[in-house]
Design a protein around this motif. Structure first.
Motif, PDB file in Angstrom:
ATOM      1  N   ARG A  55      19.648 -30.296  44.522  1.00 30.53           N
ATOM      2  CA  ARG A  55      20.615 -29.138  44.345  1.00 30.53           C
ATOM      3  C   ARG A  55      20.644 -28.470  42.942  1.00 30.53           C
ATOM      4  N   PHE A  56      19.646 -28.581  42.208  1.00 29.85           N
ATOM      5  CA  PHE A  56      19.635 -28.338  40.896  1.00 29.85           C
ATOM      6  C   PHE A  56      19.587 -26.640  40.729  1.00 29.85           C
ATOM      7  N   ASN A  60      21.189 -23.257  38.603  1.00 31.89           N
ATOM      8  CA  ASN A  60      20.805 -22.251  38.077  1.00 31.89           C
ATOM      9  C   ASN A  60      21.213 -20.777  38.736  1.00 31.89           C
ATOM     10  N   ASP A  61      21.212 -20.760  39.905  1.00 32.90           N
ATOM     11  CA  ASP A  61      21.765 -19.520  40.813  1.00 32.90           C
ATOM     12  C   ASP A  61      23.016 -19.194  40.538  1.00 32.90           C
ATOM     13  N   ILE A  62      23.987 -20.259  40.171  1.00 33.92           N
ATOM     14  CA  ILE A  62      25.364 -19.736  39.852  1.00 33.92           C
ATOM     15  C   ILE A  62      25.584 -19.424  38.584  1.00 33.92           C
ATOM     16  N   TYR A  63      25.058 -20.327  37.580  1.00 29.63           N
ATOM     17  CA  TYR A  63      25.640 -20.433  36.159  1.00 29.63           C
ATOM     18  C   TYR A  63      24.524 -19.777  35.319  1.00 29.63           C
ATOM     19  N   GLY A  64      23.170 -19.706  35.659  1.00 28.02           N
ATOM     20  CA  GLY A  64      22.208 -19.167  34.938  1.00 28.02           C
ATOM     21  C   GLY A  64      21.089 -20.516  34.325  1.00 28.02           C
ATOM     22  N   HIS A  65      20.147 -19.973  34.062  1.00 29.39           N
ATOM     23  CA  HIS A  65      19.045 -20.915  33.650  1.00 29.39           C
ATOM     24  C   HIS A  65      19.634 -21.940  32.304  1.00 29.39           C
ATOM     25  N   ALA A  67      22.508 -22.556  31.404  1.00 35.47           N
ATOM     26  CA  ALA A  67      23.629 -23.710  31.729  1.00 35.47           C
ATOM     27  C   ALA A  67      22.495 -24.582  32.506  1.00 35.47           C
ATOM     28  N   GLY A  68      21.635 -24.418  33.324  1.00 39.86           N
ATOM     29  CA  GLY A  68      20.889 -25.130  33.887  1.00 39.86           C
ATOM     30  C   GLY A  68      20.183 -26.218  32.724  1.00 39.86           C
ATOM     31  N   ASP A  69      19.553 -25.710  31.884  1.00 39.78           N
ATOM     32  CA  ASP A  69      18.773 -26.489  30.828  1.00 39.78           C
ATOM     33  C   ASP A  69      19.903 -27.322  30.251  1.00 39.78           C
ATOM     34  N   GLN A  70      21.092 -26.796  29.877  1.00 42.27           N
ATOM     35  CA  GLN A  70      22.170 -27.713  29.082  1.00 42.27           C
ATOM     36  C   GLN A  70      22.483 -28.959  29.980  1.00 42.27           C
ATOM     37  N   THR A  71      22.428 -28.582  31.252  1.00 37.36           N
ATOM     38  CA  THR A  71      23.028 -29.651  32.468  1.00 37.36           C
ATOM     39  C   THR A  71      21.946 -30.735  32.335  1.00 37.36           C
ATOM     40  N   ILE A  72      20.670 -30.308  32.152  1.00 41.37           N
ATOM     41  CA  ILE A  72      19.539 -31.111  32.345  1.00 41.37           C
ATOM     42  C   ILE A  72      19.444 -31.934  30.883  1.00 41.37           C
ATOM     43  N   ALA A  73      19.736 -31.406  29.883  1.00 47.73           N
ATOM     44  CA  ALA A  73      19.971 -32.073  28.495  1.00 47.73           C
ATOM     45  C   ALA A  73      21.087 -32.953  28.553  1.00 47.73           C
ATOM     46  N   ASN A  74      22.102 -32.726  29.085  1.00 50.28           N
ATOM     47  CA  ASN A  74      23.215 -33.705  29.010  1.00 50.28           C
ATOM     48  C   ASN A  74      22.916 -34.760  29.856  1.00 50.28           C
ATOM     49  N   LEU A  75      22.378 -34.525  31.089  1.00 45.26           N
ATOM     50  CA  LEU A  75      22.287 -35.616  31.873  1.00 45.26           C
ATOM     51  C   LEU A  75      21.180 -36.560  31.465  1.00 45.26           C
ATOM     52  N   VAL A  76      19.955 -35.996  31.120  1.00 45.62           N
ATOM     53  CA  VAL A  76      18.762 -36.871  30.666  1.00 45.62           C
ATOM     54  C   VAL A  76      18.908 -37.373  29.393  1.00 45.62           C
ATOM     55  N   GLN A  77      19.193 -36.751  28.430  1.00 45.42           N
ATOM     56  CA  GLN A  77      19.413 -37.106  26.838  1.00 45.42           C
ATOM     57  C   GLN A  77      20.224 -38.276  26.841  1.00 45.42           C
ATOM     58  N   ALA A  78      21.207 -38.496  27.644  1.00 43.22           N
ATOM     59  CA  ALA A  78      22.025 -39.553  27.713  1.00 43.22           C
ATOM     60  C   ALA A  78      21.442 -40.789  28.044  1.00 43.22           C
ATOM     61  N   GLU A  79      20.374 -40.857  28.834  1.00 40.96           N
ATOM     62  CA  GLU A  79      19.349 -41.925  29.194  1.00 40.96           C
ATOM     63  C   GLU A  79      18.294 -42.255  28.559  1.00 40.96           C
ATOM     64  N   VAL A  80      17.784 -41.433  27.618  1.00 40.73           N
ATOM     65  CA  VAL A  80      16.454 -41.582  27.001  1.00 40.73           C
ATOM     66  C   VAL A  80      16.615 -41.867  25.572  1.00 40.73           C
ATOM     67  N   ARG A  81      15.719 -42.277  24.933  1.00 37.66           N
ATOM     68  CA  ARG A  81      15.650 -42.431  23.736  1.00 37.66           C
ATOM     69  C   ARG A  81      15.247 -41.015  22.797  1.00 37.66           C
ATOM     70  N   SER A  82      15.492 -41.049  21.479  1.00 38.55           N
ATOM     71  CA  SER A  82      15.076 -39.866  20.853  1.00 38.55           C
ATOM     72  C   SER A  82      13.641 -39.561  20.896  1.00 38.55           C
TER      73      SER A  82
END
Length: 123
Positions: A55-56, A60-65, A67-82
């Protein structure tokens, strides 16, 4: 190898070799090749995850790329190391390089990302 650039600004630039030069993007193939060389010399492992986010495309279709990049960043960066590198591999696909991570640790990270994804949450 497909070229991908990092989608998370905090981890997708690398310092330029000379002072006062702009930082340049890190490309997946460059980073992976360098990390493979390092791991071979140090006799360590590298974990690599490839994720296809359900559903990603809708985000992207509704909010634009952006916003999609920010969603990915928020989702994944919370679970990985720097030190890990997160890259968009395709429209709704990600590649994540996780140096010095064992098999079970890699599975744990994948599960945390999966269980935190919007597609996995109840409405």
């Amino acid at each position: 190898m497909r070229t991908a650039t990092c989608c998370c600004p905090s981890t997708c630039t690398r310092p330029a070799p000379a002072r006062n030069r702009p930082r340049r993007p890190v490309y997946w193939s460059d980073a992976l090749a360098a990390e493979l060389r390092r791991a071979k010399l140090a006799h360590t492992s590298i974990g690599v995850l490839f994720l296809d986010l359900d559903r990603f495309k809708e985000i992207n279709d509704i909010y634009g790329h952006p916003a999609g990049d920010q969603t990915i960043a928020n989702l994944v960066q919370a679970e990985v190391r720097s030190s890990d590198l997160v890259a968009r591999w395709g429209g709704d696909e990600l590649a994540i390089m996780l140096p010095d991570l064992g098999h079970q640790q890699l599975l744990d990270v994948a599960e945390r990302i999966r269980s935190g994804s919007p597609a996995h949450q109840s409405p």
